[in-house]
Design an enzyme around this catalytic site. Sequence first.
Site, PDB file in Angstrom:
ATOM      1  N   GLU A 181      23.602 -39.797  -0.728  1.00 62.66           N
ATOM      2  CA  GLU A 181      22.929 -38.724   1.032  1.00 62.66           C
ATOM      3  C   GLU A 181      21.701 -38.906   1.242  1.00 62.66           C
ATOM      4  O   GLU A 181      20.875 -39.504   0.285  1.00 62.66           O
ATOM      5  CB  GLU A 181      23.468 -37.573   0.658  1.00 62.66           C
ATOM      6  CG  GLU A 181      23.014 -36.706   1.431  1.00 62.66           C
ATOM      7  CD  GLU A 181      23.066 -35.571   2.095  1.00 62.66           C
ATOM      8  OE1 GLU A 181      24.590 -34.596   1.073  1.00 62.66           O
ATOM      9  OE2 GLU A 181      23.192 -34.429   2.852  1.00 62.66           O
ATOM     10  N   LYS A 301      21.198 -25.915  -5.386  1.00 57.57           N
ATOM     11  CA  LYS A 301      21.276 -25.855  -4.152  1.00 57.57           C
ATOM     12  C   LYS A 301      21.809 -24.702  -3.603  1.00 57.57           C
ATOM     13  O   LYS A 301      23.668 -25.145  -3.731  1.00 57.57           O
ATOM     14  CB  LYS A 301      21.725 -26.690  -3.459  1.00 57.57           C
ATOM     15  CG  LYS A 301      21.566 -26.921  -1.651  1.00 57.57           C
ATOM     16  CD  LYS A 301      21.084 -27.838  -0.522  1.00 57.57           C
ATOM     17  CE  LYS A 301      21.364 -28.000   0.137  1.00 57.57           C
ATOM     18  NZ  LYS A 301      21.215 -29.032   1.314  1.00 57.57           N
ATOM     19  N   GLU A 305      22.462 -24.396   3.722  1.00 60.39           N
ATOM     20  CA  GLU A 305      22.864 -24.712   4.253  1.00 60.39           C
ATOM     21  C   GLU A 305      24.451 -25.793   4.109  1.00 60.39           C
ATOM     22  O   GLU A 305      24.969 -26.605   4.226  1.00 60.39           O
ATOM     23  CB  GLU A 305      22.141 -27.124   4.591  1.00 60.39           C
ATOM     24  CG  GLU A 305      21.011 -26.958   4.598  1.00 60.39           C
ATOM     25  CD  GLU A 305      20.303 -28.580   4.774  1.00 60.39           C
ATOM     26  OE1 GLU A 305      20.420 -29.555   3.942  1.00 60.39           O
ATOM     27  OE2 GLU A 305      19.420 -28.637   5.552  1.00 60.39           O
ATOM     28  N   ASP A 378      11.322 -30.045   5.953  1.00 63.31           N
ATOM     29  CA  ASP A 378      12.210 -30.480   4.933  1.00 63.31           C
ATOM     30  C   ASP A 378      11.131 -32.548   5.432  1.00 63.31           C
ATOM     31  O   ASP A 378      11.694 -33.013   6.051  1.00 63.31           O
ATOM     32  CB  ASP A 378      13.244 -30.896   5.971  1.00 63.31           C
ATOM     33  CG  ASP A 378      14.427 -31.750   5.643  1.00 63.31           C
ATOM     34  OD1 ASP A 378      14.270 -31.448   3.864  1.00 63.31           O
ATOM     35  OD2 ASP A 378      15.109 -32.070   5.689  1.00 63.31           O
ATOM     36  N   GLU A 400       8.712 -30.775  -5.377  1.00 62.44           N
ATOM     37  CA  GLU A 400      10.049 -31.604  -5.351  1.00 62.44           C
ATOM     38  C   GLU A 400       9.505 -32.483  -3.725  1.00 62.44           C
ATOM     39  O   GLU A 400       9.245 -32.108  -2.685  1.00 62.44           O
ATOM     40  CB  GLU A 400      11.376 -31.261  -4.311  1.00 62.44           C
ATOM     41  CG  GLU A 400      12.483 -32.117  -4.107  1.00 62.44           C
ATOM     42  CD  GLU A 400      13.631 -31.258  -4.185  1.00 62.44           C
ATOM     43  OE1 GLU A 400      14.224 -29.920  -4.204  1.00 62.44           O
ATOM     44  OE2 GLU A 400      14.138 -31.848  -3.098  1.00 62.44           O
ATOM     45  N   GLU A 406      13.823 -40.255   4.687  1.00 63.12           N
ATOM     46  CA  GLU A 406      14.805 -39.813   5.169  1.00 63.12           C
ATOM     47  C   GLU A 406      14.278 -39.980   6.758  1.00 63.12           C
ATOM     48  O   GLU A 406      14.888 -39.921   7.513  1.00 63.12           O
ATOM     49  CB  GLU A 406      14.854 -38.826   4.817  1.00 63.12           C
ATOM     50  CG  GLU A 406      16.400 -37.866   6.108  1.00 63.12           C
ATOM     51  CD  GLU A 406      16.255 -36.653   5.403  1.00 63.12           C
ATOM     52  OE1 GLU A 406      16.015 -36.098   4.203  1.00 63.12           O
ATOM     53  OE2 GLU A 406      17.253 -35.791   5.725  1.00 63.12           O
ATOM     54  N   TRP A 547      17.698 -26.608  14.301  1.00 64.77           N
ATOM     55  CA  TRP A 547      18.176 -28.375  14.152  1.00 64.77           C
ATOM     56  C   TRP A 547      17.321 -28.771  15.159  1.00 64.77           C
ATOM     57  O   TRP A 547      17.382 -29.618  15.261  1.00 64.77           O
ATOM     58  CB  TRP A 547      19.758 -28.283  13.878  1.00 64.77           C
ATOM     59  CG  TRP A 547      19.979 -27.883  12.751  1.00 64.77           C
ATOM     60  CD1 TRP A 547      19.984 -27.104  11.314  1.00 64.77           C
ATOM     61  CD2 TRP A 547      21.800 -27.638  12.206  1.00 64.77           C
ATOM     62  NE1 TRP A 547      20.125 -26.881  10.229  1.00 64.77           N
ATOM     63  CE2 TRP A 547      21.302 -27.081  10.577  1.00 64.77           C
ATOM     64  CE3 TRP A 547      23.106 -27.839  12.825  1.00 64.77           C
ATOM     65  CZ2 TRP A 547      22.307 -26.932   9.866  1.00 64.77           C
ATOM     66  CZ3 TRP A 547      23.432 -27.540  12.370  1.00 64.77           C
ATOM     67  CH2 TRP A 547      23.749 -27.180  11.388  1.00 64.77           C
TER      68      TRP A 547
HETATM   69  C1  GCV Z   1      20.705 -32.790   0.078  1.00 60.92           C
HETATM   70  C2  GCV Z   1      18.176 -32.440   3.780  1.00 60.92           C
HETATM   71  C3  GCV Z   1      18.455 -33.286   4.230  1.00 60.92           C
HETATM   72  C4  GCV Z   1      20.087 -33.582   3.620  1.00 60.92           C
HETATM   73  C5  GCV Z   1      19.970 -32.851   2.682  1.00 60.92           C
HETATM   74  C6  GCV Z   1      18.728 -31.348   1.912  1.00 60.92           C
HETATM   75  C7  GCV Z   1      18.376 -30.662   1.323  1.00 60.92           C
HETATM   76  O1  GCV Z   1      18.551 -31.381   5.028  1.00 60.92           O
HETATM   77  O2  GCV Z   1      19.041 -33.548   5.352  1.00 60.92           O
HETATM   78  O3  GCV Z   1      20.310 -34.504   3.729  1.00 60.92           O
HETATM   79  O4  GCV Z   1      20.849 -32.910   1.645  1.00 60.92           O
HETATM   80  O5  GCV Z   1      18.206 -31.379   3.073  1.00 60.92           O
HETATM   81  O6  GCV Z   1      17.417 -31.290   0.703  1.00 60.92           O
HETATM   82  O7  GCV Z   1      18.746 -30.044   0.299  1.00 60.92           O
END
Ligand code: GCV
Length: 706
Positions: A181, A301, A305, A378, A400, A406, A547
């Site tokens: 991911e 987590k 999401e 994010d 973190e 990304e 979003w």
């Molecule tokens: C692992 C964002 C990213 C997701 C990621 C999330 C997270 O939303 O786009 O891909 O998921 O962060 O940090 O949990």
Amino acid sequence: MKTWAQALAGALLAAVLHPAWSATPEDGYELWLRYRALPAANQAALPRSVVHAQPASATLQAAVAELRRGVAGLGGRPLASASKPANGALVLATPANAPAGLSLPWADLGPEGYLLRSTRLQGRAVTVIAANSDIGLLYGSHAWLRAAQTGVDLGRLDARSSPRLSLRLLNHWDNLDRTVERGYAGASIWDWWKLPDIRDARYVDYARANASLGINGTVLNNVNAKADSLTAPFLAKAAALADVFRPHGIKVYLSARFSSPAELGGLKTSDPLDPAVRAWWKTKAAEIYKVIPDFGGFLVKANSEGQPGPQDYGRNHADGANMLAEALAPHGGVVLWRAFVYSPDASDRAAQGYAEFKPLDGKFAPNVIVQVKNGAIDFQPREPFHPLFGAMPATPLALELQITKEYLGFSTHLVYLGPMFEETLKADTRVKPQGATVAAQVTAMAGVANIGTDRNWSGSHFDQANWYAYGRMAWDHELAAGDVAREWVQQTFTVKPPAVDAIVAMMLASREAAVDYMTPLGLHHLMGTGHHHGPAPWVDNLERADWNPVYFHRAARDGIGFDRSPRGSNAVAQYAPELAQRFADPATTPENLLLWFHRLPWDHRMASGRTLWAELVSRYDRGVATVGDLRRRWAALQADIDPQRHAEVAAYLAVQEAEARWWRDACVAYFQAVSGLPLPAGVRPPERSLEEYKVLQFNFAPGRGG
Ligand code: GCV
């Protein structure tokens, strides 16, 4: 716009025609551990022997092996193990085996720290690498090799270093099917099919590279976790990796799916207050420690999401984290519980992590660490630091950071993240009158890895620098991004001073350039849906309001920006009073965060004297211009860099310039349309119409969320 393949083909052709192509090709695999021959004058200072404890532990053997490999490369000479110091020897010493006559400040070094000192011992001139543990000796050996590679005078060493944070982790978002991911460097390096029987040699090199930075833990699997990672076959695979990493001081952790008791154990619930659920986790923890005796713990987590979590059963984050903590505590493991949460009905997504977690301060078990992203949205190109830093004094926090880019152009854009990491680490939370940096509020750091199967590990040569900078700053948060870039360049590309200066300058300009051509002045979350690549500020049709880019920029005829002042969402109140006050007023808000905290009219007057609209356009233009400049500066370095890497970087920079223009043009076209304003005088109009940018489609693998 050129495609990636066209750009690479062009650069390779140009390079083939260039006379400097007789130099040895390099593919980037060796990272910063290249150990190329030093200039003859510096080779004289290299040792011929190393004194160390016998029999050597696996960790000490790793240290000696690395020194041997390094000295062989740097000076073309073998390094023999010896029992007594000879002139010029390296002496690896712990209190247990310190040679007679060596008196050192052992207590100051702590469990993992090291000291490098040129001194006389038993009448000989030697270099001592000292530590309280073998892992400290391994870190010290890497530090000595770094010194050797970066031109430090090896005859006059007097350095000491200890990490302030005891947990310095990588987080892999690697799935069990080997997709990654937000990974832009090939497949997952964990070859789950072949593990545990086949242990790829790459795993050792991975461990060496991480140990050279002081990284001491790795979470193997994605936080969007599958319960299967906790089944016996996968635990055996994780155990095989733990065996490879152990000599290098790296512990294995796993992301745990909260609903595992129901999914794997067949229980009716995964409610953290249910005794059967608690018992299931205790049994699972015991099973894990049987195969991985030094297992680090779980990363979770939850209720984020779409991931399961304690709120599914009417419980809170502390209930969930503490249940796992109880299962791990007897074995010495920790729970890293993420604070990345937001729900569809929140009025301001940026305020939600704080709202959910602040009331739980002091309610977590001692072996729980709450893991907080650097910013509250994010991993955007620029965010203010997350207001939870400094707000949970009774809870250990982990910072973190995202190493994989990304939101910063994936692996094709040259964006050195050192300045961004430094900006967060050194941000003053003002929770104490004398100042209190974010770094001082955390007990651990986690970096979302950018590592994959690509030969160069990170998807691009310059992205290796982001792995490097993360590790170095996790060890020592006081390091300056420029100094870290310099030592990385010296070890990775060249030690020629003018070339080093030029590359470091490029790196230091690159992050601000990306902010400028993507999201200047505090704008955020303007990127394309799902894949997060390229501009899409117009998107307003996603199922969740938060979003949609329009939710974040709120641009219309009368102005632009998200009002987080007391007149708006009042998210500023989550900061310490001094900062809350500063951020509440546009006049005292730093301009680079202006539209993060305020919604302002287009004719708002900026420090430059320009209107907000003119300033916005000029920042977009500045970003594009800087990338053009990076390309020219890199082209001028052709004689200094080995041809393969020079050509690959040049090709990527061509892509970056085209995409910076795309970002700039699409955003300027869109904001012009919504504001109804003419372009400022002399400004280049976007290349295409807004409609053309809007219809661009990409068939990347879908991501989560907006
Ligand atoms: C692992 C964002 C990213 C997701 C990621 C999330 C997270 O939303 O786009 O891909 O998921 O962060 O940090 O949990």
